[in-house]
Design a protein around this motif. Sequence first.
Motif, short mmCIF file in Angstrom:
data_model
loop_
_atom_site.label_atom_id
_atom_site.label_comp_id
_atom_site.label_asym_id
_atom_site.label_seq_id
_atom_site.Cartn_x
_atom_site.Cartn_y
_atom_site.Cartn_z
N GLY A 1 -16.51 -42.19 41.47
CA GLY A 1 -17.47 -43.14 40.93
C GLY A 1 -18.81 -42.53 40.60
N CYS A 2 -18.95 -41.23 40.76
CA CYS A 2 -20.20 -40.54 40.48
C CYS A 2 -19.88 -39.24 39.75
N VAL A 3 -19.95 -39.28 38.42
CA VAL A 3 -19.50 -38.17 37.60
C VAL A 3 -20.50 -37.89 36.49
N THR A 4 -20.64 -36.60 36.16
CA THR A 4 -21.42 -36.19 34.99
C THR A 4 -20.43 -35.73 33.92
N PHE B 1 -25.71 -46.88 37.90
CA PHE B 1 -26.62 -46.00 37.17
C PHE B 1 -25.89 -45.38 36.00
N CYS B 2 -26.60 -45.26 34.90
CA CYS B 2 -26.09 -44.54 33.73
C CYS B 2 -27.28 -43.94 33.02
N ASN C 1 -25.76 -34.23 28.82
CA ASN C 1 -25.19 -34.46 30.15
C ASN C 1 -25.33 -35.95 30.41
N PHE C 2 -24.21 -36.59 30.59
CA PHE C 2 -24.14 -38.05 30.70
C PHE C 2 -23.65 -38.41 32.10
N ARG C 3 -24.48 -39.06 32.89
CA ARG C 3 -24.18 -39.36 34.30
C ARG C 3 -23.88 -40.84 34.48
N ILE C 4 -22.78 -41.13 35.18
CA ILE C 4 -22.39 -42.51 35.48
C ILE C 4 -22.12 -42.62 36.97
N GLN C 5 -22.71 -43.64 37.60
CA GLN C 5 -22.42 -43.96 38.99
C GLN C 5 -21.97 -45.41 39.04
N THR C 6 -20.84 -45.65 39.71
CA THR C 6 -20.28 -46.99 39.77
C THR C 6 -20.24 -47.46 41.22
N ARG C 7 -19.92 -48.73 41.38
CA ARG C 7 -19.76 -49.30 42.73
C ARG C 7 -18.37 -49.92 42.83
#
Length: 114
Positions: free
Chosen positions: A22-25, A51-52, A65-71
């Motif tokens: 859930g936390c990837v670049t 977060f994105c 660089n594209f960062r996504i954090q999910t819940r």
Amino acid sequence: MAAEGEKKPVLEMVQADGGDEGCVTFVLHNEDHTLGNSLRYMIMKTVDVDFCGYTITHPSESKINFRIQTRGGVPATEPLRRGLRDLTEVSQHVLNTFQARVNEFKERQEQPMD
């Protein structure tokens, strides 16, 4: 890394060893703010995304660089895919609407004036 003569990948996924899905670049090659900001907007509308954001490493490089954090255990690839699909649909709608208005304008120009 791509060997000589091979195509460089358009998308790379960077994740720490044993890291959370859930936390990837993601590294998007040959892209800039045009895609970065639009895609960020589409992904942030997803309720599962905490977060994105994106950065451009250097103005002379054409990658972001594209960062996504999910819940909630949602893998970061899901909102990325959904965001790309939604952005494609919105872009297609804009293109279709624009083309329809251009065609209407051309038809009006061809009609004789009274």
